[in-house]
Design an enzyme around this catalytic site. Structure first.
Site: not given
Length: 394
Positions: A190, A214, A218, A270
């Protein structure tokens, strides 16, 4: 004559004493300044940045990590290979000696990778980083931009330090050289700046990350024992995801420390967003947000401790966000705020549950003393990729 001698001595003393006091007063600001310079560093930076000869002691960095990653002692010691990147080019299958991909995929065992000079690297395919690897950008301006970025998959004991990673691009499925030197096929990605999949003991420190399609970091699929520290995140919608998806139960064991980072300007959400696991979010500065700063779903626990939340002048003031769910599910989300500071009308909605504050329970190698939030502007001043002079302290 005796009386004159005594008077002469006293006269000299009357001159010397004020001169001595004056000299001490001149020196005092310099002593105070030296203390302040030491005091401006957080516990991680104090461990190595005060050493003017750090270039000859690079491995000291491995002993400076804190939080859930613990110390990175497995990255140094016997069998360590030093590798210098001198060529910014990239070939996903046949990398040339001197390139970053060559060092990551062709050098076996423990490796400490540094950079000969400033460079911008456009990766042709994702760089698959292996275990016991340190990528150390200190002393050069190293930018990974405009192409693929970094994937850590089923690895342990990795340090990513002092890089600028931005404008990562989504990638189609294709072949790429794995960290063990074998060609492997990977699916589409991504465009995350740094993606961790089923990893443990990863330290992401002093990087500048920005503007990827993205996310920037992560932590997914059972990854745990991670520390994300001293980074600057800018110009990004989705910043940091902790936990793969709402159905991946293995992330219940995830433990992540997020410390001494700067979030913003221009970060939307986030910071982090947590599923299932536990995150200690401590001593960070938040320079505004769009949708929210800290969010979660699926039984996460977040201990927000001694952070500085500066709400945007216009927009949402609430720090937290919960995914829409029924009352019973909302009560399982444990968001706690301890000794945070809120500016510009920022607010923090704590847990709907029993209100228990879950402690990080660090062991001896993980523990660090938490700073008072009022000092964070000084302690995070050097967040992001470091600009180290040719000689002297970084």
């Amino acid at each position: 004559m005796a009386k004159q001698s005594i008077m002469s001595i006293l006269s000299k003393r009357n001159i010397l004493i004020p001169l001595l006091v004056f000299s001490m007063l001149i020196m005092l600001p310099n002593l105070t300044l030296a203390k302040k310079r030491g005091g401006r560093m957080n516990v991680i930076d104090r461990c190595w940045r005060r050493d003017p000869n750090w270039r000859n002691h690079r491995e000291q960095l491995a002993r400076c990590s804190v939080g859930y990653v613990g110390k990175m002692n497995n990255n140094i010691g016997g069998g360590l290979t030093w590798y210098i990147v001198s060529d910014p080019s990239d070939d996903a299958i046949h990398p040339k000696p001197g390139t970053l991909r060559y060092g990551v995929t062709q050098v076996k065992g423990k490796k400490w990778i540094t950079f000969k000079h400033d460079m911008k690297i456009k990766l042709a395919k994702p760089l698959l980083v292996g275990s016991f690897t340190t990528i150390d950008g200190r002393g050069a301006k190293v930018e990974i931009a405009g192409g693929a970025c970094l994937i850590l998959r089923k690895v342990t004991d990795v340090i990513i330090h002092s890089l600028k990673i931005r404008n990562c691009k989504a990638q189609p499925a294709g072949d790429v050289l794995n960290h063990d030197g074998a060609i492997m096929s990977i699916g589409p990605v991504d465009g995350d700046a740094i993606r961790m999949i089923s990893c443990a003991k990863i330290w992401i420190d002093h990087n500048t990350l920005a503007t990827s399609p993205d996310g920037l970091i992560d932590v997914t699929r059972g990854s745990t024992d991670i520390t994300i520290s001293n980074n600057q995140f800018i110009d990004q919608n989705k910043v940091m995801l902790l936990g793969h998806d709402d159905g991946f139960l293995r992330d219940r064991n995830m433990k992540v420390t997020v410390a001494y980072n700067k979030f913003g300007p221009n970060c939307h959400q986030r910071m982090p967003r947590v599923r299932f696991g536990y995150s200690h979010v401590v001593n960070n500065i938040y320079k505004g947000w769009g949708l929210y700063a800290i969010g979660g779903s699926m039984d996460p626990s977040v201990r927000s401790e001694a952070n500085l939340f500066i709400a945007p002048k216009n927009g949402k003031k609430e720090v937290t966000w919960r995914k829409a769910m029924n009352i019973a599910e909302r009560k399982k989300i444990n968001f706690q705020s301890i000794k945070d500071i809120f500016e510009n009308g920022a607010s923090f909605k704590e847990s709907d549950g029993d209100g228990n504050s879950v402690k990080p329970n660090y062991n001896k190698e993980q523990y660090f003393r938490i700073a008072v939030a009022i000092n964070l502007r000084k302690l995070t001043r050097a967040a992001g990729a470091l600009k180290c002079p040719p000689v002297g302290r970084c």
